[in-house]
Design an enzyme around this catalytic site. Sequence first.
Site, mmCIF file in Angstrom:
data_model
loop_
_atom_site.group_PDB
_atom_site.id
_atom_site.type_symbol
_atom_site.label_atom_id
_atom_site.label_comp_id
_atom_site.label_asym_id
_atom_site.label_seq_id
_atom_site.Cartn_x
_atom_site.Cartn_y
_atom_site.Cartn_z
ATOM 1 N N GLU A 160 14.050 -8.032 6.120
ATOM 2 C CA GLU A 160 14.932 -9.217 5.505
ATOM 3 C C GLU A 160 16.116 -8.438 4.615
ATOM 4 O O GLU A 160 15.531 -7.441 3.845
ATOM 5 C CB GLU A 160 13.878 -10.016 4.719
ATOM 6 C CG GLU A 160 14.670 -11.158 4.150
ATOM 7 C CD GLU A 160 13.737 -12.064 3.189
ATOM 8 O OE1 GLU A 160 12.534 -12.075 3.528
ATOM 9 O OE2 GLU A 160 14.328 -12.719 2.371
ATOM 10 N N LYS B 49 6.097 -15.675 -2.784
ATOM 11 C CA LYS B 49 6.722 -15.159 -1.304
ATOM 12 C C LYS B 49 7.614 -14.244 -1.734
ATOM 13 O O LYS B 49 7.780 -12.789 -1.254
ATOM 14 C CB LYS B 49 7.180 -16.330 -0.742
ATOM 15 C CG LYS B 49 7.733 -15.617 0.766
ATOM 16 C CD LYS B 49 9.117 -15.222 0.856
ATOM 17 C CE LYS B 49 9.436 -14.787 2.354
ATOM 18 N NZ LYS B 49 10.836 -13.915 2.351
ATOM 19 N N ASP C 31 -2.897 -2.831 6.106
ATOM 20 C CA ASP C 31 -3.358 -4.040 6.864
ATOM 21 C C ASP C 31 -2.542 -5.258 5.918
ATOM 22 O O ASP C 31 -3.223 -5.689 5.053
ATOM 23 C CB ASP C 31 -4.709 -4.361 7.171
ATOM 24 C CG ASP C 31 -5.254 -5.756 7.596
ATOM 25 O OD1 ASP C 31 -4.356 -6.692 7.599
ATOM 26 O OD2 ASP C 31 -6.178 -5.436 8.163
ATOM 27 N N HIS D 95 22.311 -12.423 -1.525
ATOM 28 C CA HIS D 95 21.763 -12.265 -0.304
ATOM 29 C C HIS D 95 22.580 -12.560 0.944
ATOM 30 O O HIS D 95 22.456 -11.605 1.774
ATOM 31 C CB HIS D 95 20.862 -13.670 -0.240
ATOM 32 C CG HIS D 95 19.585 -13.655 0.597
ATOM 33 N ND1 HIS D 95 19.803 -14.015 1.936
ATOM 34 C CD2 HIS D 95 18.562 -13.171 0.373
ATOM 35 C CE1 HIS D 95 18.475 -13.755 2.388
ATOM 36 N NE2 HIS D 95 17.481 -13.132 1.561
HETATM 37 P P1 NDP Z 1 -11.690 3.669 9.341
HETATM 38 O O1 NDP Z 1 -12.540 2.987 10.212
HETATM 39 O O2 NDP Z 1 -10.570 4.525 9.872
HETATM 40 O O3 NDP Z 1 -12.557 4.355 8.006
HETATM 41 C C1 NDP Z 1 -12.003 5.192 7.349
HETATM 42 C C2 NDP Z 1 -12.024 6.698 8.009
HETATM 43 O O4 NDP Z 1 -11.572 7.509 6.687
HETATM 44 C C3 NDP Z 1 -13.187 7.349 8.067
HETATM 45 O O5 NDP Z 1 -13.486 7.772 9.193
HETATM 46 C C4 NDP Z 1 -13.655 8.206 7.061
HETATM 47 O O6 NDP Z 1 -14.320 9.391 7.508
HETATM 48 C C5 NDP Z 1 -12.242 8.575 6.741
HETATM 49 N N1 NDP Z 1 -11.963 9.284 5.300
HETATM 50 C C6 NDP Z 1 -11.269 10.480 5.094
HETATM 51 N N2 NDP Z 1 -11.394 10.971 3.977
HETATM 52 C C7 NDP Z 1 -11.723 9.684 3.262
HETATM 53 C C8 NDP Z 1 -12.011 9.489 1.891
HETATM 54 N N3 NDP Z 1 -11.607 10.412 1.089
HETATM 55 N N4 NDP Z 1 -12.321 8.366 1.452
HETATM 56 C C9 NDP Z 1 -12.888 7.498 2.294
HETATM 57 N N5 NDP Z 1 -12.701 7.580 3.929
HETATM 58 C C10 NDP Z 1 -11.951 8.905 4.271
HETATM 59 O O7 NDP Z 1 -10.816 2.578 8.175
HETATM 60 P P2 NDP Z 1 -11.334 1.641 7.399
HETATM 61 O O8 NDP Z 1 -12.985 1.395 7.313
HETATM 62 O O9 NDP Z 1 -10.722 1.862 5.942
HETATM 63 O O10 NDP Z 1 -10.797 0.074 7.979
HETATM 64 C C11 NDP Z 1 -9.691 -0.427 7.769
HETATM 65 C C12 NDP Z 1 -9.171 -0.933 9.231
HETATM 66 O O11 NDP Z 1 -10.242 -1.941 9.455
HETATM 67 C C13 NDP Z 1 -7.760 -1.378 9.156
HETATM 68 O O12 NDP Z 1 -7.027 -1.136 10.210
HETATM 69 C C14 NDP Z 1 -8.011 -2.892 9.183
HETATM 70 O O13 NDP Z 1 -7.053 -3.596 9.733
HETATM 71 C C15 NDP Z 1 -9.108 -2.880 9.800
HETATM 72 N N6 NDP Z 1 -10.033 -4.331 9.740
HETATM 73 C C16 NDP Z 1 -9.676 -5.245 8.748
HETATM 74 C C17 NDP Z 1 -10.566 -6.378 8.531
HETATM 75 C C18 NDP Z 1 -10.389 -7.407 7.613
HETATM 76 O O14 NDP Z 1 -9.399 -7.164 6.852
HETATM 77 N N7 NDP Z 1 -10.847 -8.399 7.301
HETATM 78 C C19 NDP Z 1 -11.842 -6.546 9.605
HETATM 79 C C20 NDP Z 1 -12.115 -5.375 10.386
HETATM 80 C C21 NDP Z 1 -11.328 -4.418 10.418
HETATM 81 P P3 NDP Z 1 -15.755 9.398 7.662
HETATM 82 O O15 NDP Z 1 -16.230 8.873 9.074
HETATM 83 O O16 NDP Z 1 -15.912 10.894 7.947
HETATM 84 O O17 NDP Z 1 -16.093 8.692 6.352
#
Ligand code: NDP
Length: 419
Positions: A78, A258, A274, A371
């Site tokens: 935009e 918005k 997200d 705009h």
């Molecule tokens: P991930 O599944 O990628 O989990 C986070 C990853 O980051 C883990 O693998 C973790 O490692 C790693 N990590 C590294 N350093 C850190 C730290 N300091 N703190 C925390 N984690 C760390 O992502 P999320 O669980 O964050 O999920 C986000 C995704 O889920 C987005 O893509 C979103 O679109 C999607 N989503 C959204 C939904 C909703 O909003 N309703 C529903 C379902 C999915 P380790 O494994 O070693 O802990």
Amino acid sequence: MTKKFYQLNRLQRIAYLVKNKMLTLRDAAFFTNHTGLTQERAGQLVENQLTTFALPEGIARNVLVNGKLHQVPMATEEPSVIAAASNGARLAAFGGGFTVTQPQRLLIGQIVLTEVLDIAAITAQITDQEAQLLQVADQAHPSLKKRGGGARWLRVRQLSTQELSIDLAVDVQQAMGANMLNSMLEAVADCLQAKLALTPLMSILSNYIPESTVTATVAIPVAALATATISGATVAAKIVTASHIAQIDPYRAVTHNKGIMNGIDAVVLAFGNDFRAIEAGVHAYAARDGQYRGLSHWQVNGAELQGELTLPLPVGFVGGATKLLPAVLPNQRLAAVDSAEELMQVICALGLAQNLAALKALVTTGIQQGHMLLQAKSLAVTAGAQPNEVTAVVAALQQATTMDLATAKRLLAQLRQLQ
Ligand code: NDP
């Protein structure tokens, strides 16, 4: 006369950022040559992948948050959003920039139980088992606990005479945490089934987290708001009234918000987060007292215009798509943002900057003037102007009585006849 940042061309802007130590040489090379996601990486991200889809990225300049300057990457299609954010940040700097609170970061998930015959007994059983259930949740993603995060508390909320939500709050550290929390919830749901013979309907995080918010405030000397024809005090008073209208009228509130989300979504995207989750949570928060209202508040206090914006912003600094989208890490470095907490602070400040610029434009020149200047560029390109023709078509469009696609096409044809 030295040119302003926005008057430079793309490569000059990158060079300026390097010269001013806002961009490393390595990241400058990335921004210069970046052509987007590879098809292979795109195919790893989504199903039935055919191609990739690009958006322009620019920066909101000099967003001053708690005394630290940020050049904030924004991905948006935009026109005028990035210019407005920069303008809002410039006005805020007259008052020392934005002050932003330390964010709270707990994600909430729910396990929904239906057809519960004895709500009081089940609630008591779950409450008694809280410590064990938190342990089960932590065991489902043990690395989180090792990082200092993990399950924090459980609560049982009665939804109806036979329906309950067991809410689990988790410290997800630097991640957005959706996948982590969903795994933890499913583990707790399995445990409830095994130990208490309860069969949950579903287990999923909630995108509504009114408990985990961040607040940005700003106080600008009213004199800084003056235009060529309107005093700063008058502009400030009109901004306050406009903010009041967004509190009492949902038609206005939705557009007010918005405008805030124009900036917030653009930053959330540039950081690989997200934006649907953020949008859903923010709008629910805007309606938390039963009426949808403007998210920001403005008031005049003495010679200052004071603004405040509180938002739930469960963004992640790691995980999700942050490592898979190639622009995210360079963007994190360019923005000088080092953690999820700081990202929340910068996003909230940017939302307030965006809102200030929009309200000021609305109550002074009107939204269309600024705009349409930028819109002229899009019209010229849409009309088919080549890069060497865009400037001339934009200049002619600015002189024209109507600024629309038909006019842009006519002006482009005239230009080509003259050449
Ligand atoms: P991930 O599944 O990628 O989990 C986070 C990853 O980051 C883990 O693998 C973790 O490692 C790693 N990590 C590294 N350093 C850190 C730290 N300091 N703190 C925390 N984690 C760390 O992502 P999320 O669980 O964050 O999920 C986000 C995704 O889920 C987005 O893509 C979103 O679109 C999607 N989503 C959204 C939904 C909703 O909003 N309703 C529903 C379902 C999915 P380790 O494994 O070693 O802990």
